[in-house]
Write an enzyme that holds these catalytic residues in place. Structure first.
Site, PDB file in Angstrom:
ATOM      1  N   ASP A 338       0.841  -1.213   0.000  1.00 28.75           N
ATOM      2  CA  ASP A 338       0.000   0.000   0.000  1.00 28.75           C
ATOM      3  C   ASP A 338       0.871   1.256   0.000  1.00 28.75           C
ATOM      4  O   ASP A 338       2.022   1.222   0.408  1.00 28.75           O
ATOM      5  CB  ASP A 338      -0.894   0.022   1.246  1.00 28.75           C
ATOM      6  CG  ASP A 338      -0.078   0.006   2.526  1.00 28.75           C
ATOM      7  OD1 ASP A 338       0.934  -0.732   2.562  1.00 28.75           O
ATOM      8  OD2 ASP A 338      -0.412   0.734   3.471  1.00 28.75           O
ATOM      9  N   GLU A 339       0.288   2.346  -0.414  1.00 31.13           N
ATOM     10  CA  GLU A 339       0.869   3.676  -0.269  1.00 31.13           C
ATOM     11  C   GLU A 339       2.350   3.742  -0.669  1.00 31.13           C
ATOM     12  O   GLU A 339       3.145   4.386   0.010  1.00 31.13           O
ATOM     13  CB  GLU A 339       0.686   4.170   1.169  1.00 31.13           C
ATOM     14  CG  GLU A 339      -0.780   4.370   1.508  1.00 31.13           C
ATOM     15  CD  GLU A 339      -1.023   4.796   2.958  1.00 31.13           C
ATOM     16  OE1 GLU A 339      -1.802   5.739   3.150  1.00 31.13           O
ATOM     17  OE2 GLU A 339      -0.443   4.187   3.875  1.00 31.13           O
TER      18      GLU A 339
END
Ligand code: ACM
Length: 533
Positions: A338-339
């Site tokens: 993620d991210e």
């Protein structure tokens, strides 16, 4: 794979509930021989809601003479000992666990049609029998029995009783195989004992997956022998700059063992290629410029990345995954994903194409946050969706497309089940970037119909993550998890036909005295009709 099983038709359930409500008012246990001190809990006043409930017949009453009878493997005996350990302190009864005799509380392993986690509970004058095909089913049946007993059963000192169990039959099996909770031990470190305390609370609601977020920018929390500074240096601090910590391999194995004794599988996560500052700070060679950044104790995201072009990155990942896989009897290894805002899209795809085969090489199945669907998820991989109701249609469509191509989904919509979201603007802990999430909002959605274009068979279940930027104590964990966590557990376990906020809030309210008896902290949401003392 979503399990199919028969459930009582809706009309029969509603009738059953009405009968139970009527019965609860008049039902006194042992009325002819003892003063009526307690009404027995209706069979369906359980969280998560059982698949089917048929009340009827005499209640059973646990007494000084009750034995716990076990059949089958050593594991059935261990579940019996666990039940005895729950009941002895508050009842004060000896409750011997034995494989001889009949009556009392029986835990019976036998071929059934309700799967490895399902069970049947039959209660009548002569005893309570829990029947299951596998020990996990016996364990879940024990959690149901526990909730059918008065809340005082949870106390650690002898209570007056009586200890009635309503007569009738519960037949039960989960809707989804994956019912998870995640604890972020990176932003703040939590000890083995704190994790065990949470495991015990999760087990009460038939949660069967414990996802541990073991590495992030602020701390690396698991000893890796081939890269020792990850833990000793990368684990030395946490958000706010206090002393961090890490699990030795023995600590970690103790968590895995304890979780298994409660029929939870531990899913370890090392978040990559972003969320890696603690690793980058520990080993200069992991950085593209060869310079180690300082340790980080703030709460920003998206600023770190492993160096995708360097071979040492994959040597590192191979060592970490190998050592973690050796500590993991479970099926899954979570690689985050993620991210990764400091990783180019091309590098992200390259990274995932190299790293997923490493997980497979060590015999584990990949789980990634749903951004993994922007690369090519490995065959058999699961994607964990953490978007919001109003996440863009394109992003949802990308996840749905992956699901149609065979990627399984675990649903953790942040504006529904992120346990770190504040309940209201006044909640002293937590964050609000995904919105304010009161108990009703958290419960009132259907995992089977949540993402458009996703085949029902792709939905493997739900998970409630707890990120810990603002969470430092067990009381904080409990305040944020309770009462929302039981709702997520119910979404994962109970048939869609039982879903009903107005019925749920009454069942949930009955948990409050249990949490009081257990010494737990929780949010007394005004949406829930908590009993007044
Ligand atoms: C996440 O909340 N960044 C998975």
């Amino acid at each position: 794979m979503r399990r199919h099983h028969s459930t009582t038709p809706r009309t029969a359930r509603i009738l059953g509930s009405l009968l139970l409500l009527a019965a609860a008012g008049v039902f006194t246990v042992g009325a002819t021989t003892a003063p009526a001190k307690a009404t027995a809990t209706p069979l369906d006043r359980v969280v998560p809601a059982p698949a089917s409930v048929t009340p009827g017949g005499s209640p059973y009453r646990i007494t000084r003479d009750t034995s716990i009878r076990v059949s089958g493997t050593g594991e059935a005996r261990r579940v019996g000992e666990y039940l005895a350990g729950l009941l002895r302190p508050s009842t004060g009864y000896p409750l011997p666990v034995t494989d001889k005799g009949s009556g009392g509380i029986q835990l019976r392993l036998a071929a059934t049609t309700f799967g490895a986690e399902g069970y049947r509970l039959d209660s009548g004058r002569g005893g309570v029998t829990i029947t299951a095909s596998a020990p996990a089913g016996l364990f879940h049946g024990v959690q149901t029995l526990r909730q059918l007993l008065p809340a005082a059963v949870e106390k650690k000192s002898v209570q007056p009783g009586p200890w009635p169990v309503t007569g009738g039959t519960v037949q039960d099996a989960p809707r989804f195989p994956y019912r998870g909770a995640m604890l972020d031990v990176s932003r703040h470190f939590f000890t083995v004992d704190q994790v065990k305390r949470y495991i015990d609370q999760l087990a009460l609601y038939k949660i069967n997956e414990l996802h541990l977020h073991l590495g992030d920018d602020q701390g690396w929390r698991i000893a890796i022998d081939s890269w020792p500074r990850l833990a000793t240096y990368g684990g030395s601090t946490q958000v706010g700059g206090g002393r961090g910590g890490y699990y030795t391999k023995a600590d970690y194995q103790e968590i895995v063992r304890y979780a298994a004794s409660r029929y939870l599988e531990v899913v370890p996560e090392i978040d990559m290629p972003g969320h890696t500052n603690a690793a980058l700070a520990s080993y200069a060679e992991l950085n593209c410029d060869g310079v180690a950044p300082p340790l980080y104790t703030g709460t920003d995201v998206g600023f770190s990345s492993l160096c995708v072009p360097k071979q040492v990155t994959y040597d590192f990942v191979d060592d970490v995954v190998r050592e973690l896989a050796e500590l993991t009897p479970g099926r899954y290894l979570h690689i985050g994903g993620d991210e990764a805002h400091s990783t180019s899209h091309a590098d992200y795809v390259t990274f995932m194409n190299r790293v997923q085969p490493i997980v497979a090489k060590y015999g584990k199945t990949v789980i990634g946050w749903h951004q993994l669907t922007g690369a090519t998820p490995a065959k058999g991989a699961l994607a964990q969706y953490w978007g919001l109701d109003d996440t863009s249609a394109e992003e949802k469509a990308q996840v749905a497309q992956a699901a149609r191509n065979g990627t399984g989904l675990v649903l953790s919509p942040a504006d529904r089940v992120y346990l770190d979201m504040k309940y209201t603007a006044d909640t002293p802990l937590g964050q609000d970037w995904a919105g304010l999430v009161e108990v009703k909002r958290s419960y009132d959605w259907d995992p089977g119909a949540y993402l458009p274009g996703v085949p029902a068979s792709a939905v493997r279940g739900v998970e409630a993550p707890l990120w810990t930027e603002t969470i430092t104590r067990s009381a904080d964990i409990e305040y944020m998890a309770f009462p929302r966590l039981p709702g997520v557990a119910e979404l994962g376990w109970s048939p869609a036909a039982t879903h009903d906020w107005n019925a749920y809030r009454v069942r949930l309210a009955a948990q409050g005295p249990r949490w009081d008896a257990l010494g737990m902290t929780y949010y007394k949401s005004p949406q829930v009709p908590w009993p007044t003392r």
